[in-house]
Design a protein around this motif. Structure first.
Motif, short mmCIF file in Angstrom:
data_model
loop_
_atom_site.label_atom_id
_atom_site.label_comp_id
_atom_site.label_asym_id
_atom_site.label_seq_id
_atom_site.Cartn_x
_atom_site.Cartn_y
_atom_site.Cartn_z
N THR A 108 0.83 -1.21 0.00
CA THR A 108 0.00 0.00 0.00
C THR A 108 0.86 1.25 0.00
OG1 THR A 108 -1.73 -1.17 1.22
CG2 THR A 108 -1.82 1.24 1.23
N LEU A 109 1.90 1.28 0.84
CA LEU A 109 2.77 2.46 0.92
C LEU A 109 3.56 2.64 -0.37
CD1 LEU A 109 3.96 2.01 4.61
CD2 LEU A 109 2.56 3.90 3.73
N SER A 110 3.88 1.55 -1.02
CA SER A 110 4.56 1.65 -2.33
C SER A 110 3.60 2.21 -3.38
CB SER A 110 5.08 0.29 -2.77
OG SER A 110 6.04 -0.21 -1.87
N ALA A 111 2.36 1.73 -3.36
CA ALA A 111 1.35 2.21 -4.31
C ALA A 111 1.09 3.70 -4.12
CB ALA A 111 0.06 1.41 -4.16
N LEU A 112 1.17 4.17 -2.87
CA LEU A 112 0.96 5.59 -2.58
C LEU A 112 2.20 6.43 -2.85
CD1 LEU A 112 -1.06 5.25 0.75
CD2 LEU A 112 -1.94 5.98 -1.47
N GLY A 113 3.31 5.77 -3.11
CA GLY A 113 4.52 6.48 -3.47
C GLY A 113 5.45 6.79 -2.32
N TYR A 114 5.20 6.23 -1.12
CA TYR A 114 6.05 6.54 0.03
C TYR A 114 7.18 5.52 0.23
CZ TYR A 114 2.41 9.89 0.99
OH TYR A 114 1.52 10.94 0.86
N LEU A 115 7.08 4.38 -0.42
CA LEU A 115 8.17 3.41 -0.43
C LEU A 115 8.50 3.07 -1.89
CD1 LEU A 115 7.22 0.79 2.35
CD2 LEU A 115 8.88 2.66 2.51
N VAL A 116 9.76 2.71 -2.11
CA VAL A 116 10.20 2.28 -3.44
C VAL A 116 10.78 0.89 -3.30
CG1 VAL A 116 11.79 2.72 -5.34
CG2 VAL A 116 10.70 4.64 -4.16
N LYS A 117 10.38 -0.02 -4.19
CA LYS A 117 10.87 -1.40 -4.16
C LYS A 117 11.89 -1.62 -5.26
CE LYS A 117 9.22 -6.20 -4.02
NZ LYS A 117 8.03 -7.07 -4.11
N ASP A 118 13.07 -2.10 -4.88
CA ASP A 118 14.12 -2.41 -5.85
C ASP A 118 13.72 -3.70 -6.58
OD1 ASP A 118 16.52 -3.55 -7.02
OD2 ASP A 118 17.64 -2.06 -5.86
N PRO A 119 13.58 -3.68 -7.90
CA PRO A 119 13.13 -4.88 -8.62
C PRO A 119 14.14 -6.02 -8.59
CG PRO A 119 13.77 -3.15 -10.16
CD PRO A 119 13.78 -2.53 -8.80
N ASP A 120 15.42 -5.71 -8.35
CA ASP A 120 16.44 -6.75 -8.33
C ASP A 120 16.57 -7.39 -6.95
OD1 ASP A 120 17.12 -6.36 -11.06
OD2 ASP A 120 18.35 -4.62 -10.49
N THR A 121 16.72 -6.56 -5.91
CA THR A 121 16.92 -7.10 -4.56
C THR A 121 15.59 -7.36 -3.85
OG1 THR A 121 16.97 -4.90 -3.54
CG2 THR A 121 19.07 -5.78 -4.38
N ARG A 122 14.50 -6.77 -4.38
CA ARG A 122 13.17 -6.86 -3.78
C ARG A 122 13.14 -6.22 -2.38
NH1 ARG A 122 9.90 -9.76 -6.79
NH2 ARG A 122 8.36 -10.08 -5.15
N LYS A 123 14.08 -5.34 -2.12
CA LYS A 123 14.10 -4.60 -0.86
C LYS A 123 13.44 -3.24 -1.05
CE LYS A 123 18.09 -6.77 1.35
NZ LYS A 123 19.38 -6.53 2.05
N TYR A 124 13.04 -2.66 0.08
CA TYR A 124 12.33 -1.39 0.05
C TYR A 124 13.20 -0.28 0.61
CZ TYR A 124 8.13 -4.25 -0.61
OH TYR A 124 7.20 -5.13 -1.10
N GLU A 125 12.92 0.95 0.16
CA GLU A 125 13.54 2.13 0.74
C GLU A 125 12.55 3.27 0.71
OE1 GLU A 125 16.43 4.36 -1.94
OE2 GLU A 125 16.52 2.33 -2.78
N LEU A 126 12.82 4.30 1.51
CA LEU A 126 11.92 5.44 1.58
C LEU A 126 11.96 6.22 0.28
CD1 LEU A 126 12.71 6.80 5.16
CD2 LEU A 126 10.78 5.36 4.47
N SER A 127 10.82 6.77 -0.09
CA SER A 127 10.71 7.57 -1.30
C SER A 127 10.93 9.04 -0.99
CB SER A 127 9.34 7.38 -1.93
OG SER A 127 9.01 8.43 -2.81
#
Length: 271
Positions: free
Chosen positions: A60-79
């Motif tokens: 949900t937070l990724s969809a709202l733009g507050y988290l970004v998911k790395d497509p390679d590592t599948r890890k998240y970071e703040l947007s």
């Protein structure tokens, strides 16, 4: 030093408290600066959620733009979108607007790091910072949390508060020794606050960071209680004993008075 996580709120048992919002915020605050990216498992552990709940919140937070998911590592970071909240706070904060030109003048005159901090729970939070070529702690930035009980701004703020509020802050604080000079005895801290109140400023040396000298004066509301503090920090190498403390304290008291809200004449409180 990284920014500390915000303290828990005491009203979590209220029927108005929305658990799902609290859990979403716990996911965001899991990113405390110690790591740029976190895996789903790490987020679940840090936010005290099961993997399924962590997955729903991160999605949900990724969809709202507050988290970004790395497509390679599948890890998240703040947007970068999270900075919108910082911008809105800084743009709308009346205290910050009053203090900014004063901080600039202090920085120009002293050529030292000058800060505006505000209280939050047992901590103070840096909300404005003007650094100089002599800055000794570059990791202290806007948003950094520091303990109130052993910092000059925190002591300056607490020195204007009533005893019950001071007791609550000390009870919520981790009274640990950050250096051999850190004062941790609540009775000694409260005695120190009386001296700060009488002097109109607080002064610390090497109590949170080694080789750090800090002086602060409280910014007061209409009732004479601190809503923030202005402080100047410098290294021991640039300190000239009592002459520096007297000069810096004089500058800070005048600066803080110019930022403070005029007190109500009929309800003026004694320090």
């Amino acid at each position: 030093m990284t920014a500390k996580r915000a303290p828990a709120r005491p009203d979590a048992d209220s029927p108005l408290y929305v658990q799902s919002v609290a859990k979403a915020m716990k996911v965001l605050t899991a990113f405390d600066g110690s790591k740029r990216q976190l895996s789903l498992t790490e987020i679940a552990a840090l936010a005290d959620l099961d993997n399924s709940a962590a997955q729903r919140f991160t999605h949900t937070l990724s969809a709202l733009g507050y988290l970004v998911k790395d497509p390679d590592t599948r890890k998240y970071e703040l947007s970068v979108r999270l900075l919108d909240f910082t911008y809105h706070y800084l743009a709308s904060n009346e205290l910050l607007h009053r203090a900014t030109p004063v901080l600039r003048e202090l920085a120009q005159e002293t050529e030292e790091a000058c800060n505006l901090t505000v209280p939050d729970g047992p901590d103070i939070v840096v909300v404005s910072r003007i650094i100089s070529r002599n800055v000794i702690h570059p990791n202290v930035i806007v948003g950094t949390r520091l303990p109130a009980f052993c910092t000059a701004p925190g002591l300056a703020i607490l020195s204007t508060w009533p005893p019950d509020k001071v007791d609550a802050v000390l009870a919520a604080s981790r009274l640990e020794k950050y250096t051999p000079h850190t004062m941790t005895d609540p009775r000694r801290i409260k005695a120190r606050l009386l001296k700060c109140a009488a002097a109109g400023y607080a002064h610390t040396q090497n109590e949170l960071f080694p080789d750090d000298i800090s002086t602060a004066a409280p910014v007061l509301d209409a009732h004479g209680r601190a809503i923030g503090a202005l402080n100047i920090a410098m290294s021991s190498a640039r300190w000239v004993a009592e002459h520096s403390e007297e000069r810096i304290a004089h500058l800070l008291r005048a600066a803080a008075a110019s930022v403070s809200v005029p007190q109500l004449p009929s309800r003026r409180l004694r320090a």
